[in-house]
Design an enzyme around this catalytic site. Sequence first.
Site, PDB file in Angstrom:
ATOM      1  N   GLN B 221       0.899  -1.561   0.334  1.00 45.38           N
ATOM      2  CA  GLN B 221       0.160   0.525   0.314  1.00 45.38           C
ATOM      3  C   GLN B 221       0.524   1.014   0.131  1.00 45.38           C
ATOM      4  OE1 GLN B 221      -2.847  -1.762   3.539  1.00 45.38           O
ATOM      5  NE2 GLN B 221      -3.148   0.098   3.074  1.00 45.38           N
ATOM      6  N   ARG B 368      -7.716  -1.495   8.793  1.00 47.58           N
ATOM      7  CA  ARG B 368      -8.705   0.087   8.402  1.00 47.58           C
ATOM      8  C   ARG B 368      -9.252   0.625   9.477  1.00 47.58           C
ATOM      9  NH1 ARG B 368     -14.211  -2.255   4.939  1.00 47.58           N
ATOM     10  NH2 ARG B 368     -14.348   0.216   3.739  1.00 47.58           N
ATOM     11  N   CYS B 369      -8.322   1.193  10.434  1.00 52.74           N
ATOM     12  CA  CYS B 369      -8.057   1.787  11.540  1.00 52.74           C
ATOM     13  C   CYS B 369      -7.313   3.049  11.919  1.00 52.74           C
ATOM     14  CB  CYS B 369      -7.791   1.094  13.036  1.00 52.74           C
ATOM     15  SG  CYS B 369      -5.760   0.640  13.318  1.00 52.74           S
ATOM     16  N   GLU B 738     -12.745   4.435   6.212  1.00 52.43           N
ATOM     17  CA  GLU B 738     -12.598   3.850   7.922  1.00 52.43           C
ATOM     18  C   GLU B 738     -13.535   4.261   8.519  1.00 52.43           C
ATOM     19  OE1 GLU B 738      -7.955   3.441   7.865  1.00 52.43           O
ATOM     20  OE2 GLU B 738      -8.298   4.643   8.095  1.00 52.43           O
TER      21      GLU B 738
END
Lengths: 289, 793
Positions: B221, B368-369, B738
């Site tokens: 990513q 996803r935080c 997110e």
Amino acid sequence: MYPSRFKYESPKTLEEAIKLLDAGKGEAKVLAGGQSLVPMLKLRFAFPDQIVDINNIPGLDYIRFDADGSLHIGALVRHEHLEKSVEISKRQPTIAAAAPLVADPIVRTRGTFVGSVCHADPQGDWAATMIALNGHLVVQGPKGKRNIAMKDFVLGPYATTLNYNEIAIEAVIPAPKGVARGGYLKLERRVGDFATASVAVALDMNGDTVLGAGFALAGVGGKTIDANDAASALVGQKLTEATIAKAAALVAAKAEPRTDHRGSAEYKRHIVETFVKRILTANSTQKVA
Amino acid sequence: MKLDEVKIGGMGASRRRVEDNRFIRGKGNYVDDVVLPGMLHMEILRSPLAHARIKSIDTSAAWDMPGVRLVLTGEMLAARNLAWMPTLSYDTQAVLATDKVRFQGQEVCAVIADDPYIAKDACGKIVVEYEVLPPIVNPVQAAAADAVQIRDDKAGQVGNKVFDWEIGDKSRTDKAFEDADVVSKIELHYPRTHPSPMETCGSIADYDRATGKLTVYMTSQAPHIVRAAVAMVAELPEQNIRIITPDIGGGFGNKVPIYPGYVIAILGSILTEKPVKWIEDKTGNLTSTGFGRDVYLKGEMAMRKDGKILGVRMNTISDHGAFFADAQPSKFKIGLMHSAFAAYDIPTAHMFATGYYTNKAPGGVAYRCSFRVTEAMFFQERMVQAAADDLGMDQAEFRRINFVKDEQHPHRTAFGFLTDSGQYEKCLDIGLEAIGYKNFAAEKAEAAKRGRLLGIGISTMTEPLGAGNSREYDILGIKMFDSAELRIHMSGKALLRTGSRGQGTGHETTWAQIVAHELGIPADDILVEEGDTDTAPFGMGTYASRSTPVAGAAIAMVARKVRAKARKLAAHLLEVSEEDIEWELGRFYVRGNQERGVTIQDCAMAAYSNMPDGMEPGLENVAYYDPPNLTWPFACYIAKIEIDPETGVWDVLQFVAVDDCGVRINPMIVEGQIMGGLTEAYAMANMQYQTYDEEGNIIGGNYMDFLLPTAWETPGFELYEVVTPCPHHPIGAKGVGECATVGGPAAFVNAVMDALKDKGVRNIDMPLMPNRVYEALTTGKDVYGMPPVRSGN
């Protein structure tokens, strides 16, 4: 997936398949739906020398009610076929209730009823159903066919009385004396999850009176639990709150659950009791056709 | 005629995702699809034990297998100074274990062979002799005075503590608690969970000795950070390192860190002089790569009896596994946990955070935080509900009176952030209306008659996105900006490259829409390329919902730079001075004479064929965007659930999501992000976690134990939108990747707790599995998923 090396054969006849199994001396494994075998190959929990794929053998894909009312399920009948069968939904309510709860919709298109029974996973839905329904398997080996009653089939987790050179070719459910009733309930955290607890109930009814009853459990012991003794609470009687409670308590007493991340032993036993009550209660209020 | 922005696929167009053309045809190009001539295959042997000293490793049988090219051990790496690598949090991590294994699944040996079957078979031939050490599986054990030290490799390491860290005003907060009418307390655990991208991690390292060039195809990513890190670790010149990330099959934060497998494959390629492919299996992914959460909270809230919050105390204890490998801004040891209560007008707050090493897999901020904002919002909303219950106050009303009001923005939070904008009450009101909050009491009473328990749970979240601004946010010293490069071809078509990296999130679609919005070039005429460090400008990558807030802003800025030059070209073509030129979408015209104009495409052609004297040819530019502040999306999620008291099974009757993520570039993609995020939130609330048994064996290392919800059990979600444009972002967007995962879980949990309120139950730790709910229901006691941790602080 990267399994260990194995030889693959896809015979066209049962006789050929049995020959291959016989020659394998226990190191050959039958592939029907692959529901459990393929993941085990992937994880290298299983590493057979040979896979004998029976999918090209004709004549094993049938669901048949004989004139005497007995039900016959061929070795290549997929869960999905049972789920979608109109005959099953009309005549065999325990199987009809269990079919949509087996694994997940994708697996149900491949996995087989007989293969699931032979895998003898303590969590298996069909082994429990077969025990509750007092079914038997027809198996074929080098010396011909024999029948194995379901109660004599499972020895323990993943262990059965099937010989290495035999193939289970058919499952047979005996005809009810009256009308077949029953149900199946399973507590799972998600579709396709192993059961926290499953309950199979088979009833043989004449009007409101119970002629026979079968109970079996999955997920709450080291092997499929035979709780058919609990029939004593119901046979010859009507399904009342009292008889239902008595039967449910007897079935729950048979469970051998272990505490794990799916719940405590007491919780699982409670679920068994609750589910037996729910299935019996649903059958007590239904109009008999 | 004026261009229709939606028709050209500009801002606000629910344009179909252009990348789906190849994905739905099975024509995506993922790292495992890349095949290079002469490529070898690598497999990693992992530790079966959580904590053990390595006594010996015998690789001879593996070497003897035909087709095996290389067997690597930690000792061989140590000889090249590669046995340990730096993490993104200034710690070190073993590449291949030399002295000890410190978690189950840790990398011990690697085999490189002609095909993956041989590599896997050969791993099975390696004999490792271990001396078992006591495993430490939670912070209570880690903190014990007699605990075995996990990180005995680190000079100066005391015990198993990773850090103590605090923020906020302690004395003022203490005073607020002294003055309070009511103090509400709650303790809970946000369990360890793990991202589940369909594609696992993997790479192909291709070192060419003749050119000295190292090319690595990798599922990253953040490819540009990888290049910098590889330059540091492998001591190769940075210009000779090229990281290419082909299509990414999902990331969720799992593909930000640098994992041992990448480093080993690079060394393998250097030693064998062949390309080496390493593709992790699912178990390898679940047991060794970046996880999320695993944080304990002791939360306290001081209140006046009218419901006004006077102060907040948060004590967190986090479990980081064997190596402190959180991928997060370096300054903040527990990520952005202090974003808690940013939406609430609270005079003072104090947080004390402690981190511990355990014999578990390293990581901590993936999934996803947005750097632990997920935990922050969950803790916040669980504390808010407990406080409302303690006050005997309506949970919606309690939120309403404590929210930051619209006109208070920009608002300095008690922990020091500066929010930018928001309409919190409006979002709450829309949600309450949609869920039928007014009629809920009657509904609940009716359900009780059927023997069912109903509950309603509210969760709000505001998330600081877009890390960062370079004053405060860096990773290993590299400032957290991002970039975009835009090249307009002479036909008016364009190529756009950014430093971010889409991972199935629709960048190729939405980035073109921003250019279409700024320049009026149809989105279909714009090719978006990302992920090749030799061609794309440097950027910090895609995580923490930062692509739209940072790279998206850079795209708008570069398009404006291009437009500025095009304006000069237009003036030249129209033979007027630049000051007399007006812009409308896709076109310049002469002020006062709208008929007389040239299109952006005309200007593009002129840039190559008819530029004024002295003007540099071409029409392209690059922009690096350093955001002035974080962006602050807000959401209100409300769940209505029903419990079957005989089994503890709960079902979602209705779920309402009101999201304000600022201006929506592509509403369809935004909705997809919210739906996906809520599904993950539901998973964590209902079924999903990774735990470890007493011996340190992972429960949840495969998809039989680690559950992903299917379409069967996932509830339906009703989506609503509020748009408060971000005042400092060039197109007013705030980011959304997110939000739903962050804010969703507390809505479900609060709903179940609301249903159990009358039973005296205050907390059940996630996941709220039927057995836990049943236990709480029948005992009237809280249910903890892990032994509760008590901090002495």
